[in-house]
Scaffold this motif. Sequence first.
Motif, mmCIF file in Angstrom:
data_model
loop_
_atom_site.group_PDB
_atom_site.id
_atom_site.type_symbol
_atom_site.label_atom_id
_atom_site.label_comp_id
_atom_site.label_asym_id
_atom_site.label_seq_id
_atom_site.Cartn_x
_atom_site.Cartn_y
_atom_site.Cartn_z
ATOM 1 N N LEU A 196 -4.749 10.757 -0.499
ATOM 2 C CA LEU A 196 -3.874 9.826 0.202
ATOM 3 C C LEU A 196 -3.417 10.382 1.543
ATOM 4 O O LEU A 196 -3.271 11.593 1.707
ATOM 5 N N LEU A 197 -3.190 9.470 2.450
ATOM 6 C CA LEU A 197 -2.525 9.817 3.695
ATOM 7 C C LEU A 197 -1.026 9.773 3.413
ATOM 8 O O LEU A 197 -0.613 9.495 2.284
ATOM 9 N N THR A 198 -0.215 9.990 4.407
ATOM 10 C CA THR A 198 1.220 9.834 4.195
ATOM 11 C C THR A 198 1.496 8.366 3.881
ATOM 12 O O THR A 198 0.687 7.490 4.207
ATOM 13 N N GLY A 199 2.623 8.100 3.258
ATOM 14 C CA GLY A 199 2.977 6.718 2.931
ATOM 15 C C GLY A 199 2.973 5.820 4.147
ATOM 16 O O GLY A 199 2.506 4.682 4.103
ATOM 17 N N GLU A 200 3.489 6.330 5.274
ATOM 18 C CA GLU A 200 3.539 5.545 6.504
ATOM 19 C C GLU A 200 2.129 5.259 7.027
ATOM 20 O O GLU A 200 1.842 4.159 7.493
ATOM 21 N N ALA A 201 1.253 6.241 6.975
ATOM 22 C CA ALA A 201 -0.117 6.043 7.448
ATOM 23 C C ALA A 201 -0.858 5.041 6.561
ATOM 24 O O ALA A 201 -1.609 4.195 7.064
ATOM 25 N N GLU A 202 -0.653 5.123 5.248
ATOM 26 C CA GLU A 202 -1.260 4.149 4.338
ATOM 27 C C GLU A 202 -0.779 2.750 4.689
ATOM 28 O O GLU A 202 -1.549 1.793 4.697
ATOM 29 N N ASP A 203 0.500 2.632 4.981
ATOM 30 C CA ASP A 203 1.102 1.346 5.316
ATOM 31 C C ASP A 203 0.502 0.798 6.609
ATOM 32 O O ASP A 203 0.139 -0.379 6.688
ATOM 33 N N VAL A 204 0.370 1.625 7.629
ATOM 34 C CA VAL A 204 -0.183 1.187 8.908
ATOM 35 C C VAL A 204 -1.620 0.722 8.734
ATOM 36 O O VAL A 204 -2.018 -0.350 9.222
ATOM 37 N N LEU A 205 -2.426 1.494 8.038
ATOM 38 C CA LEU A 205 -3.821 1.106 7.818
ATOM 39 C C LEU A 205 -3.938 -0.191 7.039
ATOM 40 O O LEU A 205 -4.795 -1.023 7.322
ATOM 41 N N ALA A 206 -3.076 -0.382 6.059
ATOM 42 C CA ALA A 206 -3.127 -1.595 5.253
ATOM 43 C C ALA A 206 -2.778 -2.828 6.077
ATOM 44 O O ALA A 206 -3.262 -3.920 5.801
ATOM 45 N N ARG A 207 -1.947 -2.638 7.087
ATOM 46 C CA ARG A 207 -1.536 -3.772 7.922
ATOM 47 C C ARG A 207 -2.546 -4.089 9.026
ATOM 48 O O ARG A 207 -2.461 -5.145 9.648
ATOM 49 N N MET A 208 -3.475 -3.195 9.234
ATOM 50 C CA MET A 208 -4.506 -3.461 10.238
ATOM 51 C C MET A 208 -5.431 -4.548 9.709
ATOM 52 O O MET A 208 -5.657 -4.680 8.516
ATOM 53 N N LYS B 178 0.819 -1.215 0.000
ATOM 54 C CA LYS B 178 0.000 0.000 0.000
ATOM 55 C C LYS B 178 0.850 1.261 0.000
ATOM 56 O O LYS B 178 0.528 2.238 -0.675
ATOM 57 N N LYS B 179 1.935 1.241 0.735
ATOM 58 C CA LYS B 179 2.834 2.392 0.757
ATOM 59 C C LYS B 179 3.417 2.627 -0.639
ATOM 60 O O LYS B 179 3.526 3.767 -1.095
ATOM 61 N N ASP B 180 3.753 1.540 -1.327
ATOM 62 C CA ASP B 180 4.296 1.646 -2.683
ATOM 63 C C ASP B 180 3.234 2.135 -3.664
ATOM 64 O O ASP B 180 3.523 2.941 -4.556
ATOM 65 N N GLU B 181 2.020 1.638 -3.502
ATOM 66 C CA GLU B 181 0.930 2.102 -4.363
ATOM 67 C C GLU B 181 0.693 3.598 -4.172
ATOM 68 O O GLU B 181 0.429 4.317 -5.136
ATOM 69 N N ALA B 182 0.785 4.053 -2.927
ATOM 70 C CA ALA B 182 0.621 5.486 -2.652
ATOM 71 C C ALA B 182 1.741 6.278 -3.323
ATOM 72 O O ALA B 182 1.494 7.343 -3.910
ATOM 73 N N ALA B 183 2.960 5.763 -3.263
ATOM 74 C CA ALA B 183 4.094 6.441 -3.906
ATOM 75 C C ALA B 183 3.903 6.493 -5.420
ATOM 76 O O ALA B 183 4.212 7.504 -6.057
ATOM 77 N N ALA B 184 3.376 5.429 -5.995
ATOM 78 C CA ALA B 184 3.125 5.403 -7.439
ATOM 79 C C ALA B 184 2.084 6.453 -7.821
ATOM 80 O O ALA B 184 2.241 7.175 -8.815
ATOM 81 N N LYS B 185 1.038 6.571 -7.024
ATOM 82 C CA LYS B 185 -0.004 7.561 -7.300
ATOM 83 C C LYS B 185 0.552 8.976 -7.174
ATOM 84 O O LYS B 185 0.233 9.851 -7.992
ATOM 85 N N ARG B 186 1.383 9.183 -6.176
ATOM 86 C CA ARG B 186 1.996 10.512 -6.015
ATOM 87 C C ARG B 186 2.890 10.843 -7.204
ATOM 88 O O ARG B 186 2.930 11.989 -7.652
ATOM 89 N N PHE B 187 3.616 9.861 -7.697
ATOM 90 C CA PHE B 187 4.468 10.089 -8.862
ATOM 91 C C PHE B 187 3.606 10.494 -10.060
ATOM 92 O O PHE B 187 3.905 11.466 -10.749
ATOM 93 N N VAL B 188 2.551 9.737 -10.310
ATOM 94 C CA VAL B 188 1.673 10.042 -11.452
ATOM 95 C C VAL B 188 1.109 11.448 -11.301
ATOM 96 O O VAL B 188 1.095 12.231 -12.258
ATOM 97 N N ALA B 189 0.670 11.783 -10.094
ATOM 98 C CA ALA B 189 0.091 13.109 -9.859
ATOM 99 C C ALA B 189 1.123 14.220 -10.004
ATOM 100 O O ALA B 189 0.775 15.356 -10.314
ATOM 101 N N SER B 190 2.386 13.904 -9.809
ATOM 102 C CA SER B 190 3.435 14.934 -9.865
ATOM 103 C C SER B 190 3.824 15.318 -11.291
ATOM 104 O O SER B 190 4.503 16.327 -11.481
ATOM 105 N N LEU B 191 3.402 14.551 -12.259
ATOM 106 C CA LEU B 191 3.783 14.847 -13.637
ATOM 107 C C LEU B 191 3.076 16.116 -14.099
ATOM 108 O O LEU B 191 1.854 16.232 -14.022
ATOM 109 N N ALA B 192 3.862 17.062 -14.572
ATOM 110 C CA ALA B 192 3.361 18.399 -14.906
ATOM 111 C C ALA B 192 2.225 18.373 -15.925
ATOM 112 O O ALA B 192 1.214 19.039 -15.742
ATOM 113 N N ASP B 193 2.382 17.608 -16.972
ATOM 114 C CA ASP B 193 1.358 17.570 -18.017
ATOM 115 C C ASP B 193 1.030 16.124 -18.353
ATOM 116 O O ASP B 193 1.366 15.630 -19.427
#
Length: 161
Positions: free
Chosen positions: A141-153, A98-113
């Motif tokens: 998204l929450l922070t990567g760490e928060a996404e990770d914690v929630l996914a492990r619950m 989940k943390k990696d998925e969040a990072a992937a989404k942030r990367f996609v969102a960061s692309l200027a155009d």
Amino acid sequence: MNQEWSLDVLYKGYDDPDFIRDMERLPDKIEEYRKVVASLGAGDEKGQLTALLRAEEELDEFIRRLDLFLSLKQSVDSTDEQAADGVSRIMDAMGTVKKDEAAAKRFVASLADLPAVIDSDEFLSDYRYRLMQMKEEADHLLTGEAEDVLARMDVSARQAW
């Protein structure tokens, strides 16, 4: 008329060498996805998006086959402990990305155009909806760490039984 169905197209059973191998390879497949996500941000945007989508698709297809087999086994016998254990292992393993998925989404969102990058490549164009969805989800998204914690619950409470 045949009243029985077979899962042999997926796996012949729990003792099928392909099933055993795939369950053992699950952590490796997740690690391959993680490596792709970790490499995002440096280099060609088009190439990175392509690599990300291919890695997501490969992991999804791999997981889908295992999960389909185990879920169908469990659906006809809810007391099948091997199926329940396998489903649980897959859910736990997927929770770790989940943390990696969040990072992937942030990367996609960061692309200027992003739309222009998508339009510049036929492969990416086929994934327009997915990429735009990732961009939109990044805003929630929450922070990567928060996404990770929630996914492990254990949100399903499956451990309670």
